[in-house]
Design an enzyme around this catalytic site. Structure first.
Site, PDB file in Angstrom:
ATOM      1  N   ASN A   1       0.759  -1.066  -0.028  1.00  0.00           N
ATOM      2  CA  ASN A   1       0.029  -0.191   0.082  1.00  0.00           C
ATOM      3  C   ASN A   1       0.911   1.325   0.047  1.00  0.00           C
ATOM      4  OD1 ASN A   1      -1.597   2.007   0.525  1.00  0.00           O
ATOM      5  ND2 ASN A   1      -2.064   1.372   2.588  1.00  0.00           N
ATOM      6  N   TRP A   2       1.104   1.908  -1.049  1.00  0.00           N
ATOM      7  CA  TRP A   2       2.085   2.941  -1.264  1.00  0.00           C
ATOM      8  C   TRP A   2       1.173   4.322  -0.693  1.00  0.00           C
ATOM      9  CZ3 TRP A   2       4.247   2.251  -6.734  1.00  0.00           C
ATOM     10  CH2 TRP A   2       4.946   1.078  -7.064  1.00  0.00           C
TER      11      TRP A   2
ATOM     12  N   GLU B   1      -5.656  -4.797  10.249  1.00  0.00           N
ATOM     13  CA  GLU B   1      -4.664  -3.792  10.216  1.00  0.00           C
ATOM     14  C   GLU B   1      -5.139  -3.101  11.670  1.00  0.00           C
ATOM     15  OE1 GLU B   1      -2.501  -2.518   6.593  1.00  0.00           O
ATOM     16  OE2 GLU B   1      -4.260  -1.148   6.838  1.00  0.00           O
TER      17      GLU B   1
ATOM     18  N   GLY C   1       2.778  -1.086   4.275  1.00  0.00           N
ATOM     19  CA  GLY C   1       2.953   0.422   3.965  1.00  0.00           C
ATOM     20  C   GLY C   1       4.408   0.712   3.565  1.00  0.00           C
ATOM     21  N   GLY C   2       5.031   1.195   4.421  1.00  0.00           N
ATOM     22  CA  GLY C   2       6.620   1.662   4.447  1.00  0.00           C
ATOM     23  C   GLY C   2       7.383   0.716   3.814  1.00  0.00           C
TER      24      GLY C   2
HETATM   25  P1  PGA Z   1       2.693   0.306   7.478  1.00  0.00           P
HETATM   26  O1  PGA Z   1       1.307   0.648   6.931  1.00  0.00           O
HETATM   27  O2  PGA Z   1       3.309  -1.019   7.021  1.00  0.00           O
HETATM   28  O3  PGA Z   1       3.471   1.435   7.299  1.00  0.00           O
HETATM   29  O4  PGA Z   1       2.454   0.079   9.110  1.00  0.00           O
HETATM   30  C1  PGA Z   1       0.313  -0.496   6.584  1.00  0.00           C
HETATM   31  C2  PGA Z   1      -0.781  -0.140   5.988  1.00  0.00           C
HETATM   32  O5  PGA Z   1      -1.188   1.036   6.670  1.00  0.00           O
HETATM   33  O6  PGA Z   1      -1.428  -0.579   5.010  1.00  0.00           O
END
Ligand code: PGA
Length: 269
Positions: free
Chosen positions: A12-13, A182, A249-250
């Site tokens: 998820n960018w 999440e 995400g990150g």
């Molecule tokens: P994160 O984000 O891996 O940066 O914690 C995950 C997401 O929000 O899908």
């Protein structure tokens, strides 16, 4: 991980990587695909047991579709309206995605709920509409830190799942719906849920799905975990019986790291 369901790694960018960054990412991935991924991982990807997905920002969707053409990485959208067209300034629609050949959407992310007024009701409308239009949908849900500290995790999950998910699923919906637990306190914080905490919530979710859709359907639905997933912790999370992948995400923003996530998942086959 239940090997029958396979594994899905989804990046998820968020509001990162414009068209140029997207092209650079894809070109790095092409160059390093064979170098960074073992035969086993590449085999798992080509036989469909391990899925690789990225969700770029809207402006990068068409460039991403082109840049990843011919690779095993599929592209999806982070935010898609439930109506198919009309006066909804700032939104994009399913038919627009279809025009450029996209098949995946993300729905109900906590940042959409927290900052953009997304509710369980609008999450359900989007989920139902996208499934009806034939998209694969990643449905996100999860509790905040204070909800967990107050011992309300399960009741929050129950509310989000029962209000946000369709009442019934058709055969093709079952193939297309993916859930993503999440916990909000783990997103972007570095505070990953332990494999045990993740499994506890995933098992609760699986039982909810059994109650709502029956055992056979519940056994087929993938439940991803998201929240500070990294190449270092992915294997421990995926080793849990009800964790079927990661929404990342990150750690999905750098191609090297995205490849390491895939390799971590591939090593479990
Ligand atoms: P994160 O984000 O891996 O940066 O914690 C995950 C997401 O929000 O899908």
């Amino acid at each position: 991980m239940d090997s029958k369901r396979g594994i899905l790694i989804a990046g998820n960018w968020k509001m990162n990587l414009g068209p140029k960054g997207t092209q650079e990412f894809a070109s790095h991935l092409r160059t390093n695909w064979k170098i960074s991924l073992s035969d086993k991982t590449r085999a798992a990807i080509s036989n469909g047991k391990l899925g690789a997905h990225v969700f770029p920002a809207s402006i990068s969707l068409a460039p991403a579709k082109e840049a990843f053409a011919g690779t095993s990485v599929s592209v999806g959208a982070q935010n898609v309206h439930y109506e198919e067209k009309g006066a909804f300034t700032g939104e994009i629609s399913g038919p627009m995605l279809k025009e450029i050949g996209l098949e995946w959407t993300l729905v109900g992310h906590s940042e959409r709920r927290q900052y953009f007024g997304e509710t369980d009701e609008s999450v359900r409308k989007r989920t139902e509409s996208h499934l009806r239009q034939g998209f694969h949908v990643v449905f996100c849900f999860g509790e905040t830190r204070s909800e967990r500290e107050d011992g309300r995790t399960n009741s929050v999950l129950e509310t989000q799942l029962s209000r946000g998910l369709p009442e019934k699923l058709s055969g093709s919906d079952v193939e297309k719906l993916v859930l993503a637990y999440e916990p909000v306190w783990a997103i972007g914080t570095g505070l990953t849920a332990t494999p045990e905490q993740a499994e506890e919530a995933h098992e609760y979710t699986r039982n909810f799905l059994i109650d709502r859709y029956g055992r056979e359907i519940a056994a087929k639905l993938k439940i991803l975990y998201g929240g500070s997933v990294t190449p270092e912790n992915i294997r421990g999370l995926l080793a849990q019986p009800n964790v079927d992948g990661g929404l990342v995400g990150g750690a999905s923003l750098k191609p090297e790291s995205f490849l390491s996530l895939l390799e971590g998942a591939g090593s479990l086959f």
